[in-house]
Design a protein around this motif. Structure first.
Motif, PDB file in Angstrom:
ATOM      1  N   GLY A  87      32.256  21.925  48.377  1.00  8.71           N
ATOM      2  CA  GLY A  87      31.311  22.109  47.283  1.00  8.71           C
ATOM      3  C   GLY A  87      31.012  23.555  46.968  1.00  8.71           C
ATOM      4  O   GLY A  87      30.152  23.836  46.125  1.00  8.71           O
ATOM      5  N   LYS A  88      31.737  24.485  47.619  1.00  5.41           N
ATOM      6  CA  LYS A  88      31.479  25.907  47.387  1.00  5.41           C
ATOM      7  C   LYS A  88      32.765  26.659  47.056  1.00  5.41           C
ATOM      8  O   LYS A  88      33.869  26.197  47.324  1.00  5.41           O
ATOM      9  N   PHE A  89      32.566  27.852  46.492  1.00  2.73           N
ATOM     10  CA  PHE A  89      33.663  28.744  46.133  1.00  2.73           C
ATOM     11  C   PHE A  89      33.722  29.900  47.122  1.00  2.73           C
ATOM     12  O   PHE A  89      32.694  30.320  47.663  1.00  2.73           O
ATOM     13  N   ALA A  90      34.932  30.444  47.338  1.00  3.94           N
ATOM     14  CA  ALA A  90      35.087  31.605  48.213  1.00  3.94           C
ATOM     15  C   ALA A  90      36.415  32.286  47.911  1.00  3.94           C
ATOM     16  O   ALA A  90      37.329  31.680  47.341  1.00  3.94           O
ATOM     17  N   ASP A  91      36.509  33.533  48.314  1.00  2.00           N
ATOM     18  CA  ASP A  91      37.744  34.312  48.191  1.00  2.00           C
ATOM     19  C   ASP A  91      38.388  34.351  49.575  1.00  2.00           C
ATOM     20  O   ASP A  91      37.875  35.008  50.483  1.00  2.00           O
ATOM     21  N   LEU A  92      39.495  33.634  49.748  1.00  2.50           N
ATOM     22  CA  LEU A  92      40.103  33.462  51.068  1.00  2.50           C
ATOM     23  C   LEU A  92      41.515  34.031  51.098  1.00  2.50           C
ATOM     24  O   LEU A  92      42.221  34.044  50.084  1.00  2.50           O
TER      25      LEU A  92
END
Length: 284
Positions: A76-81
């Motif tokens: 349910g979340k966004f991230a830069d991976l």
């Protein structure tokens, strides 16, 4: 101990769960979830009745399992991976847990290489019951109504640059835009920063600031006073105007370009200054 109420654990997210049993393999938490011994730091006593904050996932055997490690993102979340492996099965991203997060090839945008970073949304794949990442995340944005108002503090993920400024993801749920004139530092793509609602448009779209909104007359008067004082110290002239770079304004006065423009506009209307092409001057 604070009041505790059990609720069904959310897979792919951090949960607060109570230890109900101790076994040779580890401790059992609410919902019959195993927290393996190797996942329990020595600094945690882990006694029956203790409440632990854990991340819940489905292991390779299809069983609910927990870890006290906190990943870089959750369902349910966004991230830069960062990409750490590319295999026949998909692309694998480092999300802070021993088992990497999979980005299927059909969820990739462009072509990634090892060590590249990608902004992704994390979700539970209903078919495979696997925690999965996608770069095709438009369908997860602006799907729920919001009630933001001017000045509200929000969490931003810097998504991309545009001729207008910066596209940002607001509170993992909505799109927003930071106009070029309101960018007061070098915000890196993929970074998570605090932002503030500048304006909610009639169509619901969000204009964002990277610093608090100057809302009160006291705040505006304070900035106007700082500008007048700087003019007096510099013999009535400053090499700054409404055309100055946002970075220059931030360094000098610690505000956004739009705040500076409003302040010098107020001083101009009060006939205290002149605004020239490349400078402002005190009126005689």
């Amino acid at each position: 101990m604070s009041y505790y109420r059990y609720s069904e654990p959310k897979i792919g997210r951090m949960n607060q769960l109570k230890i109900t049993q101790k076994t040779s393999a580890g401790v059992v938490l609410d919902g019959d979830i195993l927290l393996p011994t190797k996942s329990i730091p020595r600094s945690i006593p882990a006694n029956i009745g203790d409440i632990l904050e854990v991340f819940v996932y489905i292991n390779a055997q299809g069983k609910l399992t927990a870890t006290t490690q906190k990943p870089f993102t959750e369902v349910g979340k966004f991230a830069d991976l960062q990409v750490v492996e590319i295999s026949d099965y998909g692309i694998f991203l480092d999300w802070g847990l021993p088992k990497d997060l999979m980005l299927p090839y059909n969820e990739e945008v462009g072509t990634l290489a090892i060590e590249d970073f990608a902004i992704v949304y994390t979700y539970m794949d209903d078919r495979s019951q696997r925690i999965t990442a996608t770069m095709k995340y438009d369908k997860y944005l602006d799907q729920i109504p919001h009630s933001y108002k001017e000045g509200d503090e929000v969490m931003l993920l810097i998504e991309s640059r545009t001729p207008l400024g910066l596209n940002v993801i607001v509170n993992h749920a909505h799109r927003g835009l930071v106009f070029k004139s309101d960018i007061n530092y070098d915000a890196q793509i993929g970074s998570e920063v605090t932002g503030y609602i500048k304006n909610v448009r009639e169509d619901g779209k969000l204009d964002i600031l990277l610093q608090p909104v100057i809302k009160t007359a006291e705040d505006r008067n304070s900035l106007e006073s700082k500008i007048l004082e700087a003019l007096k110290i510099n013999n009535g002239s400053l090499p700054m105007s409404d055309k100055s770079a946002p970075e220059e304004i931030q360094r000098r006065f610690g505000v956004s370009k739009s705040s500076f423009k409003r302040a010098i506009g107020g001083l101009f209307k009060a006939q205290k200054i002149r605004i020239l092409k490349d400078k402002i001057e005190l009126n005689d």
